[in-house]
Motif scaffolding. Structure first.
Motif, PDB file in Angstrom:
ATOM      1  N   GLY A  61      -7.998  24.291 -11.968  1.00  0.00           N
ATOM      2  CA  GLY A  61      -8.722  23.602 -13.027  1.00  0.00           C
ATOM      3  C   GLY A  61      -8.559  22.095 -12.921  1.00  0.00           C
ATOM      4  N   GLY A  62      -9.585  21.399 -13.234  1.00  0.00           N
ATOM      5  CA  GLY A  62      -9.548  19.944 -13.251  1.00  0.00           C
ATOM      6  C   GLY A  62      -9.615  19.317 -11.867  1.00  0.00           C
ATOM      7  N   ILE A  63      -9.345  18.035 -11.837  1.00  0.00           N
ATOM      8  CA  ILE A  63      -9.376  17.287 -10.583  1.00  0.00           C
ATOM      9  C   ILE A  63      -8.157  17.667  -9.755  1.00  0.00           C
ATOM     10  N   HIS A  64      -8.375  18.055  -8.520  1.00  0.00           N
ATOM     11  CA  HIS A  64      -7.313  18.455  -7.602  1.00  0.00           C
ATOM     12  C   HIS A  64      -6.724  17.253  -6.880  1.00  0.00           C
ATOM     13  N   HIS A  65      -7.604  16.316  -6.431  1.00  0.00           N
ATOM     14  CA  HIS A  65      -7.111  15.154  -5.691  1.00  0.00           C
ATOM     15  C   HIS A  65      -8.121  14.015  -5.718  1.00  0.00           C
ATOM     16  N   ALA A  66      -7.620  12.827  -5.406  1.00  0.00           N
ATOM     17  CA  ALA A  66      -8.458  11.645  -5.208  1.00  0.00           C
ATOM     18  C   ALA A  66      -8.408  11.322  -3.721  1.00  0.00           C
ATOM     19  N   GLY A  67      -9.577  11.247  -3.092  1.00  0.00           N
ATOM     20  CA  GLY A  67      -9.653  11.030  -1.644  1.00  0.00           C
ATOM     21  C   GLY A  67      -9.933   9.579  -1.310  1.00  0.00           C
ATOM     22  N   TYR A  68      -9.094   8.997  -0.441  1.00  0.00           N
ATOM     23  CA  TYR A  68      -9.212   7.593  -0.047  1.00  0.00           C
ATOM     24  C   TYR A  68      -9.359   7.470   1.458  1.00  0.00           C
ATOM     25  N   TRP A  69     -10.224   6.546   1.898  1.00  0.00           N
ATOM     26  CA  TRP A  69     -10.265   6.180   3.311  1.00  0.00           C
ATOM     27  C   TRP A  69      -8.983   5.427   3.635  1.00  0.00           C
ATOM     28  N   SER A  70      -8.501   5.603   4.842  1.00  0.00           N
ATOM     29  CA  SER A  70      -7.288   4.916   5.291  1.00  0.00           C
ATOM     30  C   SER A  70      -7.478   4.412   6.713  1.00  0.00           C
ATOM     31  N   ASP A  71      -7.084   3.162   6.935  1.00  0.00           N
ATOM     32  CA  ASP A  71      -7.120   2.610   8.288  1.00  0.00           C
ATOM     33  C   ASP A  71      -5.926   3.072   9.101  1.00  0.00           C
ATOM     34  N   ASP A  72      -4.875   3.543   8.428  1.00  0.00           N
ATOM     35  CA  ASP A  72      -3.674   4.038   9.097  1.00  0.00           C
ATOM     36  C   ASP A  72      -3.035   5.093   8.190  1.00  0.00           C
ATOM     37  N   VAL A  73      -3.441   6.348   8.377  1.00  0.00           N
ATOM     38  CA  VAL A  73      -2.990   7.424   7.497  1.00  0.00           C
ATOM     39  C   VAL A  73      -1.467   7.535   7.495  1.00  0.00           C
ATOM     40  N   ALA A  74      -0.847   7.477   8.669  1.00  0.00           N
ATOM     41  CA  ALA A  74       0.617   7.614   8.744  1.00  0.00           C
ATOM     42  C   ALA A  74       1.323   6.499   7.968  1.00  0.00           C
ATOM     43  N   ALA A  75       0.871   5.275   8.120  1.00  0.00           N
ATOM     44  CA  ALA A  75       1.505   4.146   7.421  1.00  0.00           C
ATOM     45  C   ALA A  75       1.283   4.242   5.908  1.00  0.00           C
ATOM     46  N   ASP A  76       0.059   4.594   5.503  1.00  0.00           N
ATOM     47  CA  ASP A  76      -0.210   4.725   4.070  1.00  0.00           C
ATOM     48  C   ASP A  76       0.578   5.890   3.473  1.00  0.00           C
ATOM     49  N   ALA A  77       0.710   6.987   4.216  1.00  0.00           N
ATOM     50  CA  ALA A  77       1.503   8.128   3.743  1.00  0.00           C
ATOM     51  C   ALA A  77       2.965   7.729   3.598  1.00  0.00           C
ATOM     52  N   THR A  78       3.471   6.985   4.558  1.00  0.00           N
ATOM     53  CA  THR A  78       4.861   6.511   4.492  1.00  0.00           C
ATOM     54  C   THR A  78       5.073   5.627   3.266  1.00  0.00           C
ATOM     55  N   ALA A  79       4.092   4.766   2.957  1.00  0.00           N
ATOM     56  CA  ALA A  79       4.193   3.906   1.778  1.00  0.00           C
ATOM     57  C   ALA A  79       4.206   4.734   0.498  1.00  0.00           C
ATOM     58  N   LEU A  80       3.413   5.795   0.453  1.00  0.00           N
ATOM     59  CA  LEU A  80       3.419   6.659  -0.729  1.00  0.00           C
ATOM     60  C   LEU A  80       4.738   7.417  -0.858  1.00  0.00           C
ATOM     61  N   VAL A  81       5.269   7.911   0.259  1.00  0.00           N
ATOM     62  CA  VAL A  81       6.566   8.599   0.235  1.00  0.00           C
ATOM     63  C   VAL A  81       7.644   7.656  -0.301  1.00  0.00           C
ATOM     64  N   ALA A  82       7.599   6.395   0.098  1.00  0.00           N
ATOM     65  CA  ALA A  82       8.576   5.411  -0.383  1.00  0.00           C
ATOM     66  C   ALA A  82       8.465   5.211  -1.896  1.00  0.00           C
ATOM     67  N   ARG A  83       7.307   5.545  -2.462  1.00  0.00           N
ATOM     68  CA  ARG A  83       7.101   5.425  -3.909  1.00  0.00           C
ATOM     69  C   ARG A  83       7.337   6.747  -4.633  1.00  0.00           C
ATOM     70  N   GLY A  84       7.896   7.730  -3.928  1.00  0.00           N
ATOM     71  CA  GLY A  84       8.263   8.993  -4.558  1.00  0.00           C
ATOM     72  C   GLY A  84       7.286  10.144  -4.348  1.00  0.00           C
ATOM     73  N   PHE A  85       6.226   9.933  -3.585  1.00  0.00           N
ATOM     74  CA  PHE A  85       5.280  11.015  -3.302  1.00  0.00           C
ATOM     75  C   PHE A  85       5.882  11.984  -2.290  1.00  0.00           C
ATOM     76  N   VAL A  86       5.426  13.232  -2.348  1.00  0.00           N
ATOM     77  CA  VAL A  86       5.870  14.274  -1.432  1.00  0.00           C
ATOM     78  C   VAL A  86       4.674  14.707  -0.594  1.00  0.00           C
TER      79      VAL A  86
END
Length: 147
Positions: free
Chosen positions: A78-103
């Motif tokens: 139910g509801g919104i599952h995710h927000a999809g963003y373009w990324s120029d560097d998926v690995a680097a952006d994912a690492t930045a999110l992990v550093a902010r507490g994302f899993v």
């Protein structure tokens, strides 16, 4: 990542046809074709191939209706599952999110050896999908844009 890189909101549905019909009836959305198939992904429990299918709206703001995949993070809830963003560097952006507490919940390798996409979930429940910008032209075909 920037706000202007948001290109869709994703909804996961057990009955994607009815879900798309509801968005059409209520809000006037029009849809591109359902695309997808067997996709190799890396999940917290290990590598797996899932039947991952979705349809994007032609109408903006763009919605993506994903066919539910039982036993994975792509289950209807139910509801919104995710927000999809373009990324120029998926690995680097994912690492930045992990550093902010994302899993990290799921990743898919691209043909170039980098990440094609990554799904990450924050402590508040916000789920972000990062998609390589290199896929933009190909994905635009899902909603009738691009070559």
């Amino acid at each position: 990542m920037k706000a202007e890189d948001l290109f869709h909101l994703g909804v996961v549905a057990d009955d994607p046809e009815s879900t798309r019909e509801e968005f059409t009836a209520l809000l006037g959305y029009e849809w591109g074709p359902e695309v997808g198939g067997a996709v190799p992904v890396t999940l917290p429990a290990g590598d797996r191939t899932v039947d991952l299918r979705c349809a994007y709206s032609i109408t903006e703001p763009r919605l993506e209706v994903v066919r539910s995949v039982p036993g994975t993070m792509w289950e209807a809830g139910g509801g919104i599952h995710h927000a999809g963003y373009w990324s120029d560097d998926v690995a680097a952006d994912a690492t930045a999110l992990v550093a902010r507490g994302f899993v990290t919940e799921a990743t898919r390798a691209g043909a170039d050896g980098g990440l094609f996409f990554a799904f990450l979930r924050g402590t508040t429940g916000l789920r972000i999908e990062l998609v390589t910008r290199a896929a933009e032209q190909g994905l635009q075909r899902c909603w009738g844009a691009g070559a």
